[in-house]
Design an enzyme around this catalytic site. Structure first.
Site, short mmCIF file in Angstrom:
data_model
loop_
_atom_site.label_atom_id
_atom_site.label_comp_id
_atom_site.label_asym_id
_atom_site.label_seq_id
_atom_site.Cartn_x
_atom_site.Cartn_y
_atom_site.Cartn_z
N CYS A 10 43.74 17.53 0.41
CA CYS A 10 43.94 17.39 1.86
C CYS A 10 44.55 16.05 2.26
O CYS A 10 45.06 15.91 3.37
CB CYS A 10 42.62 17.59 2.60
SG CYS A 10 41.97 19.24 2.41
C1 LIG Z 1 33.10 25.52 8.85
C2 LIG Z 1 32.34 25.11 10.10
C3 LIG Z 1 33.29 25.18 11.29
C4 LIG Z 1 31.20 26.11 10.33
O1 LIG Z 1 30.39 25.64 11.39
P1 LIG Z 1 29.11 26.48 11.86
O2 LIG Z 1 28.44 25.67 12.94
O3 LIG Z 1 29.52 27.87 12.17
O4 LIG Z 1 28.18 26.60 10.61
P2 LIG Z 1 27.42 25.53 9.71
O5 LIG Z 1 28.10 24.24 9.68
O6 LIG Z 1 25.99 25.56 10.12
O7 LIG Z 1 27.58 26.23 8.28
C5 LIG Z 1 27.13 27.57 8.04
C6 LIG Z 1 26.42 27.59 6.68
O8 LIG Z 1 27.36 27.19 5.69
C7 LIG Z 1 26.88 26.04 5.01
N1 LIG Z 1 28.03 25.16 4.71
C8 LIG Z 1 28.87 24.58 5.58
N2 LIG Z 1 29.79 23.85 4.92
C9 LIG Z 1 29.53 24.02 3.62
C10 LIG Z 1 30.11 23.53 2.43
N3 LIG Z 1 31.19 22.73 2.48
N4 LIG Z 1 29.57 23.88 1.25
C11 LIG Z 1 28.49 24.69 1.19
N5 LIG Z 1 27.89 25.20 2.29
C12 LIG Z 1 28.39 24.86 3.48
C13 LIG Z 1 25.89 25.40 5.97
O9 LIG Z 1 24.96 24.60 5.28
C14 LIG Z 1 25.26 26.63 6.59
O10 LIG Z 1 24.35 27.21 5.67
P3 LIG Z 1 22.77 27.27 5.96
O11 LIG Z 1 22.64 27.96 7.28
O12 LIG Z 1 22.22 28.05 4.82
O13 LIG Z 1 22.33 25.84 5.99
C15 LIG Z 1 31.75 23.70 9.97
O14 LIG Z 1 30.70 23.72 9.00
C16 LIG Z 1 32.75 22.65 9.59
O15 LIG Z 1 33.67 22.30 10.32
N6 LIG Z 1 32.51 22.10 8.43
C17 LIG Z 1 33.38 21.08 7.87
C18 LIG Z 1 34.32 21.71 6.94
C19 LIG Z 1 34.87 20.70 6.00
O16 LIG Z 1 34.14 20.07 5.26
N7 LIG Z 1 36.18 20.53 6.03
C20 LIG Z 1 36.81 19.55 5.22
C21 LIG Z 1 37.57 20.21 4.13
S1 LIG Z 1 38.17 18.91 3.19
C22 LIG Z 1 39.36 18.25 4.13
O17 LIG Z 1 40.06 18.96 4.77
C23 LIG Z 1 39.45 16.78 4.13
C24 LIG Z 1 39.34 16.20 5.52
O18 LIG Z 1 38.58 16.74 6.32
O19 LIG Z 1 40.04 15.21 5.83
#
Ligand SMILES: CC(C)(COP(=O)(O)OP(=O)(O)OC[C@H]1O[C@@H](n2cnc3c(N)ncnc32)[C@H](O)[C@@H]1OP(=O)(O)O)[C@@H](O)C(=O)NCCC(=O)NCCSC(=O)CC(=O)O
Length: 373
Positions: free
Chosen positions: A140
């Protein structure tokens, strides 16, 4: 000696998928294999992603794939996208392909040797003595780090033109054999796309504004290898992206930005716009909070996430394209996080062109109505 951005363009593959269709197919394909699927299904609709594009048609994802078939699709569809993005950027820069001295290809989602710029060599019409710089593994951060590499290469050779192409086929890594929560969240977020930029060490004469690029800056945090990356597995690449990324950004992003601004002899007050890679809604929010930005400051970032998903490396260049076409001026810092774990920064300044001799020329930053929507 400054380097100038003289062309910037984006391209997406032909298969457009609304998020509701992705959810429907994920439920059909992944639901029976992953007991917690329904608990996570809400994330498809709350992710801020409304649609995305993919290199392969829907049927391809419904069949089992392996290393060979994934990379065949990456080569076939990726090459087309490489050519489309490159031609659009060259048109912007008013250059022919044989006037490019160096091409930097940034891509981490497929493996083909010779790499994409060589595969596209004949169709593009590149010069035989072009310098090829394929870069794999930046993930990314690749759009920003790639721009910084291209900037250094253009700066090193006065009069040269450098083409940067960032291209990713994230969807080709979809796995249905070893499902984890991270795989489901990757299916929620990631899309495919490409962006190309032309950098020149020669100041444009016929534009009202010029877009200057100074050398970029990067920092890697020690002992953070497990936050993001690829695992090489039997049938393809397995996604590594830790759930801690939004919290990590909230905790560490401000410090690294402060150190970067120091290195660039700038301070917060000098920055008119941060142009960020929108990794996900929670990452965008964490960055906005860490930098004390006004709510909605990252509007173009959220729009790109909404319209295309997280396309990894090219995403931030889609954001830059929107920001420039809306007429942004002044100092900008392009930034992204990626495997390492690394933060990458590229300063950009849009300034009046004193050398302009065509006051009514169409500027790169002013072409209204051509933004991808
Ligand atoms: C995808 C989302 C929009 C979903 O949001 P929601 O509010 O709907 O849901 P949430 O965050 O509670 O996540 C739902 C379930 O998935 C799990 N979950 C979330 N992210 C996870 C991951 N990376 N790995 C494993 N599990 C994960 C949570 O713990 C939860 O499980 P449970 O309910 O069991 O606890 C958000 O989590 C988000 O924006 N996350 C960040 C994504 C990310 O890391 N992007 C970067 C990619 S790298 C990149 O691009 C580099 C950069 O950013 O510069």
């Amino acid at each position: 000696m400054p380097v100038y951005l003289t062309g910037l363009a984006t391209a997406v593959p032909p298969y457009e998928k609304p998020q509701s269709l992705v959810l429907e197919n994920a439920r059909h394909l992944l639901g029976p294999k992953f007991p917690a699927f329904e608990r996570m299904a809400g994330s498809f609709m709350s992710s801020g992603v409304e649609k995305r594009h993919s290199l392969a048609p829907l049927e391809w994802y419904l069949e089992p794939q392996n290393w060979k078939t994934r990379n065949e699709m990456y080569l076939r569809a990726g090459k087309e996208l490489f050519i489309e993005a490159s031609r659009k950027a060259l048109l912007e820069a008013d250059l022919r392909a044989d006037e490019i001295d160096c091409v930097v290809t940034v891509s981490s989602t497929g493996i083909v040797t010779p790499t994409l710029e060589a595969q596209a060599f004949l169709e593009m019409g590149f010069s035989q003595d072009i310098m090829r710089v394929p870069v794999f593994g930046l993930g990314c951060a690749g759009g920003v780090s790639g721009m910084a590499i291209a900037q250094r290469l253009a700066q090193a050779k006065p009069g040269s033109n450098v083409l940067l192409v960032a291209l990713e086929g994230c969807s080709l890594s979809l796995r249905v054999d070893q499902l984890t929560k991270a795989d489901i969240i990757a299916t929620v977020l990631f899309g495919d796309g490409a962006a190309a930029a032309v950098l020149s060490a020669t100041k444009p004469k016929d534009t009202n504004f010029v877009i200057e690029l100074a050398p970029g800056h990067q920092e890697m945090w020690p002992d953070t290898l497990n936050i993001m990356g690829w695992k090489v597995e039997e049938d393809g690449l397995g996604v590594v992206f830790d759930r801690s990324i939004p919290d990590f950004a909230a905790e560490h992003f401000r410090d690294v930005v402060d150190r970067t601004l120091d290195a660039l002899s700038m301070n917060m007050g000098d920055v008119d716009r941060f142009v960020c890679h929108p990794g996900g809604t929670k990452v965008a929010q964490a960055i906005e909070d860490a930098l004390d930005l006004q709510p909605g400051a990252l509007d173009a970032e959220r729009e790109v996430l909404r319209d295309f998903g997280n396309m990894s490396a090219p995403t931030v260049l889609f954001v830059l394209d929107r920001v420039l076409k809306r007429g942004a001026q002044g100092n900008m810092i392009m930034c992204a996080l990626g495997p390492g774990f690394t933060a990458s920064f590229q300063p950009i300044a849009v300034v009046a062109n004193e050398a302009s001799n065509k006051r009514n020329a169409t500027d790169l930053r002013k072409r209204e109505g051509t933004v991808n929507a």
